[in-house]
Design a protein around this motif. Structure first.
Motif, PDB file in Angstrom:
ATOM      1  N   LYS A 103       0.839  -1.204   0.000  1.00 41.06           N
ATOM      2  CA  LYS A 103       0.000   0.000   0.000  1.00 41.06           C
ATOM      3  C   LYS A 103       0.873   1.253   0.000  1.00 41.06           C
ATOM      4  O   LYS A 103       0.507   2.271  -0.604  1.00 41.06           O
ATOM      5  CB  LYS A 103      -0.955  -0.013   1.194  1.00 41.06           C
ATOM      6  N   LYS A 143      -3.366   1.124   8.053  1.00 41.10           N
ATOM      7  CA  LYS A 143      -3.316  -0.021   7.144  1.00 41.10           C
ATOM      8  C   LYS A 143      -1.964  -0.722   7.219  1.00 41.10           C
ATOM      9  O   LYS A 143      -0.920  -0.047   7.164  1.00 41.10           O
ATOM     10  CB  LYS A 143      -3.518   0.456   5.697  1.00 41.10           C
ATOM     11  N   VAL A 153      -6.874  -3.420   7.180  1.00 40.78           N
ATOM     12  CA  VAL A 153      -7.305  -2.020   7.195  1.00 40.78           C
ATOM     13  C   VAL A 153      -8.163  -1.774   8.435  1.00 40.78           C
ATOM     14  O   VAL A 153      -9.173  -2.450   8.640  1.00 40.78           O
ATOM     15  CB  VAL A 153      -8.122  -1.681   5.925  1.00 40.78           C
ATOM     16  N   GLU A 185      -3.857   7.014   7.391  1.00 41.35           N
ATOM     17  CA  GLU A 185      -4.509   7.747   6.319  1.00 41.35           C
ATOM     18  C   GLU A 185      -5.644   8.592   6.836  1.00 41.35           C
ATOM     19  O   GLU A 185      -6.316   8.230   7.805  1.00 41.35           O
ATOM     20  CB  GLU A 185      -5.111   6.711   5.358  1.00 41.35           C
ATOM     21  N   GLU A 186      -5.869   9.681   6.164  1.00 39.99           N
ATOM     22  CA  GLU A 186      -7.044  10.523   6.407  1.00 39.99           C
ATOM     23  C   GLU A 186      -8.291   9.688   6.101  1.00 39.99           C
ATOM     24  O   GLU A 186      -8.305   8.913   5.157  1.00 39.99           O
ATOM     25  CB  GLU A 186      -6.920  11.711   5.443  1.00 39.99           C
ATOM     26  N   LEU A 188     -11.797   9.105   4.639  1.00 38.59           N
ATOM     27  CA  LEU A 188     -12.626   9.701   3.580  1.00 38.59           C
ATOM     28  C   LEU A 188     -14.079   9.299   3.797  1.00 38.59           C
ATOM     29  O   LEU A 188     -14.361   8.210   4.285  1.00 38.59           O
ATOM     30  CB  LEU A 188     -12.173   9.215   2.203  1.00 38.59           C
ATOM     31  N   GLU A 192     -18.760   4.166  -1.937  1.00 35.73           N
ATOM     32  CA  GLU A 192     -17.664   3.464  -2.608  1.00 35.73           C
ATOM     33  C   GLU A 192     -18.108   2.849  -3.919  1.00 35.73           C
ATOM     34  O   GLU A 192     -19.267   2.464  -4.071  1.00 35.73           O
ATOM     35  CB  GLU A 192     -17.129   2.345  -1.704  1.00 35.73           C
ATOM     36  N   LYS A 214     -19.089  -5.240   1.427  1.00 36.75           N
ATOM     37  CA  LYS A 214     -18.027  -5.930   2.164  1.00 36.75           C
ATOM     38  C   LYS A 214     -18.460  -6.468   3.521  1.00 36.75           C
ATOM     39  O   LYS A 214     -17.986  -7.506   3.954  1.00 36.75           O
ATOM     40  CB  LYS A 214     -16.836  -4.983   2.344  1.00 36.75           C
ATOM     41  N   LEU A 282      -9.070   4.606  -2.953  1.00 39.56           N
ATOM     42  CA  LEU A 282      -8.847   3.972  -1.657  1.00 39.56           C
ATOM     43  C   LEU A 282      -7.727   2.954  -1.765  1.00 39.56           C
ATOM     44  O   LEU A 282      -6.924   2.781  -0.864  1.00 39.56           O
ATOM     45  CB  LEU A 282     -10.110   3.244  -1.185  1.00 39.56           C
ATOM     46  N   GLU A 283      -7.733   2.223  -2.881  1.00 40.62           N
ATOM     47  CA  GLU A 283      -6.721   1.182  -3.067  1.00 40.62           C
ATOM     48  C   GLU A 283      -6.695   0.769  -4.518  1.00 40.62           C
ATOM     49  O   GLU A 283      -7.667   0.951  -5.244  1.00 40.62           O
ATOM     50  CB  GLU A 283      -7.060  -0.056  -2.220  1.00 40.62           C
TER      51      GLU A 283
HETATM   52  P1  AMP Z   1      -8.750  -1.097   1.172  1.00 38.73           P
HETATM   53  O1  AMP Z   1      -8.371  -2.546   1.280  1.00 38.73           O
HETATM   54  O2  AMP Z   1      -7.600  -0.144   1.282  1.00 38.73           O
HETATM   55  O3  AMP Z   1      -9.689  -0.783   0.050  1.00 38.73           O
HETATM   56  O4  AMP Z   1      -9.678  -0.841   2.435  1.00 38.73           O
HETATM   57  C1  AMP Z   1     -10.783  -1.683   2.714  1.00 38.73           C
HETATM   58  C2  AMP Z   1     -11.964  -0.836   3.071  1.00 38.73           C
HETATM   59  O5  AMP Z   1     -11.627   0.060   4.117  1.00 38.73           O
HETATM   60  C3  AMP Z   1     -12.429   0.059   1.930  1.00 38.73           C
HETATM   61  O6  AMP Z   1     -13.284  -0.617   1.066  1.00 38.73           O
HETATM   62  C4  AMP Z   1     -13.103   1.162   2.688  1.00 38.73           C
HETATM   63  O7  AMP Z   1     -14.414   0.799   3.073  1.00 38.73           O
HETATM   64  C5  AMP Z   1     -12.269   1.310   3.927  1.00 38.73           C
HETATM   65  N1  AMP Z   1     -11.245   2.359   3.766  1.00 38.73           N
HETATM   66  C6  AMP Z   1      -9.976   2.227   3.350  1.00 38.73           C
HETATM   67  N2  AMP Z   1      -9.334   3.407   3.325  1.00 38.73           N
HETATM   68  C7  AMP Z   1     -10.202   4.336   3.767  1.00 38.73           C
HETATM   69  C8  AMP Z   1     -10.148   5.753   3.955  1.00 38.73           C
HETATM   70  N3  AMP Z   1      -9.048   6.456   3.736  1.00 38.73           N
HETATM   71  N4  AMP Z   1     -11.271   6.371   4.381  1.00 38.73           N
HETATM   72  C9  AMP Z   1     -12.399   5.673   4.628  1.00 38.73           C
HETATM   73  N5  AMP Z   1     -12.517   4.337   4.472  1.00 38.73           N
HETATM   74  C10 AMP Z   1     -11.445   3.660   4.036  1.00 38.73           C
END
Ligand code: AMP
Ligand code: GLY
Length: 423
Positions: A103, A143, A153, A185-186, A188, A192, A214, A282-283
């Motif tokens: 990440k 994360k 996460v 991370e900030e 958000l 989604e 999810k 986000l990713e």
């Molecule tokens: P990721 O694997 O990084 O996509 O994170 C898994 C889930 O965590 C995402 O689908 C979001 O629901 C939540 N998430 C990740 N990063 C953030 C963020 N910066 N702000 C809010 N929710 C987040």
């Protein structure tokens, strides 16, 4: 062509199904596959992490195209190993797959290419991270850097939660080596959506957007899973928004990686948050999403084998795909207890009574004494397409109602955001 699909979940069943409809396809192989995939493909019991055995299998069976489903074989270099032997493979190289494998790496690329994403800080030692968390703004997100099966996460509402999360990731090493680095991370806010692009390293084709679910329980409550259902397209991702995502996310990412000498070929998945100030990443994932792919592929008219060969060989012709009208919904049926512990080996009944226009993609299933039994957390992805999202949801749930196994669990509200938006 002989096509090998690597993996054994709902995503791979959907891929094998789509591949089976191509006029180029002569025979499909799958490693390791599952009970549903076995109807379309010859399955070989090779673990997705056994790169050497997979390459040998591809050579021995004169495979013309290998399609890699999961991230693990990609980050272990399966595509590199196949390419080295002169075999065609759809998917990124080990180096390019790092966009999902780390990440921190993905974030550094986004900053470098000016791609909109949450502000962040990276840490390699627990003490500076702890100092930072003492002064951070809450809620925030922490994360684990590496692959952690979607569990690395942590959304933290308070300093206490964040410090505990830091402890779990960096000191107690709950996620092993994935926790060697950590990012803060900030947080958000917004809705989604997932956007998947096929690319040959230069040109880009966007697939219809999708929305995953999810959380394990209705109303998006409870712990996160691999995904309890999906629909496509996601109404939140308007055509204008999709254009913005193409221009501000995919073009700079693909051109940027190319200019760094790390061309990205295969499918690039962007998990997006549609914030009040626009879409932010986000990713990135280096593979097709699951269950998103089960919902998306029935909407794609263009030949997938053709597209994947063009991507793999760096000669993508068109920058768009032809689509079916309407919407598609995938409802995941899971084993009771998932994503925690659950039992396996339950006989699945009703598979023979599904209408011909509904597709039941298998995830965790296998054959036992001539019967299909459960063999994983996510068991089936019941998928229906229709002229409207409402009708697609109805069709999918009617089919779900015909399938039974001991402890079967599914969410009854897949597609709720799209329905609410329509109302
Ligand atoms: P990721 O694997 O990084 O996509 O994170 C898994 C889930 O965590 C995402 O689908 C979001 O629901 C939540 N998430 C990740 N990063 C953030 C963020 N910066 N702000 C809010 N929710 C987040
Ligand atoms: N459904 C989420 C993922 O495939 O990462």
């Amino acid at each position: 062509m002989n096509v090998l699909v690597v993996g054994g979940g709902g995503r791979e069943h959907a891929l094998a199904w789509k591949i089976s409809r191509s006029p180029y396809t002569e025979k499909i192989f799958c490693a390791p596959g599952n009970a549903g995939i076995a109807d379309l493909a010859e399955c070989a019991d090779i673990p997705v992490t056994d790169i050497k055995a997979l390459v040998q299998f591809a050579e021995r069976n004169s495979i013309d195209l290998t399609v890699v489903g999961p991230e693990l074989p990609l980050s272990l270099g399966l595509v590199d190993a196949l390419t080295k032997r002169g075999l065609t493979a759809f998917g990124p190289t080990k180096k390019a797959a790092q966009v999902e494998g780390s990440k921190a790496y993905a974030k550094s690329l986004m900053v470098r290419f000016g791609i909109p994403t949450a502000a962040y800080k990276e840490f390699t030692k627990p003490d500076p991270a702890s100092d930072y968390l003492m002064k951070a703004v809450y809620p925030c997100v922490i994360k684990a850097d590496g692959l952690a099966e979607g569990k690395g996460v942590l959304i933290c509402d308070s300093r206490e939660q964040a410090l505990d999360g830091l402890d779990r990731i960096m000191r107690r090493k709950d996620f092993g080596d994935a926790g060697k680095k950590l990012i803060v991370e900030e947080m958000l806010t917004g809705e989604e959506a997932s956007v998947l692009a096929l690319t040959d390293g230069e040109k880009i084709v966007l697939l219809p957007s999708a929305q995953d679910h999810k959380a394990v329980f209705e109303g998006d409550l409870g712990p996160n899973t691999g995904g309890m259902g999906a629909y496509a397209p996601a109404p939140v991702m308007t055509p204008q928004m999709l254009k913005t995502v193409r221009e501000t996310v995919f073009v700079p990412m693909i051109q940027g990686m190319r200019s760094m000498g790390i061309p990205y070929r295969g499918v690039l998945y962007a998990g997006m948050m549609i914030t009040p100030s626009g879409p932010k990443v986000l990713e990135f994932n280096c593979r097709f999403g699951d269950p998103e792919t089960q919902a998306i592929l029935p909407l794609v008219k263009t030949d997938l084998v053709d597209l994947m060969i063009e991507c793999a060989e760096g000669r993508l012709k068109n920058e768009s795909v032809e689509l079916e009208a309407g919407s598609s919904v995938c409802v995941v049926m899971a084993s009771g207890g998932y994503p925690g512990s659950y039992e396996k080996g339950k006989v699945i009944q009703g598979l023979g009574s599904i209408p011909a226009d509904v597709r039941v993609f298998h995830a965790g299933t296998r054959m036992k004494d001539g019967k299909v039994v459960t063999a994983g957390g996510r068991v089936l992805g019941v998928t229906a397409a229709a002229e409207s999202i409402g009708r697609a949801i109805e069709k999918a749930y009617q089919a779900v109602g015909r399938i039974t196994f001991d402890g079967a669990y599914y969410r009854r509200d897949i597609g709720h955001r799209a329905l609410k938006r329509k109302r």
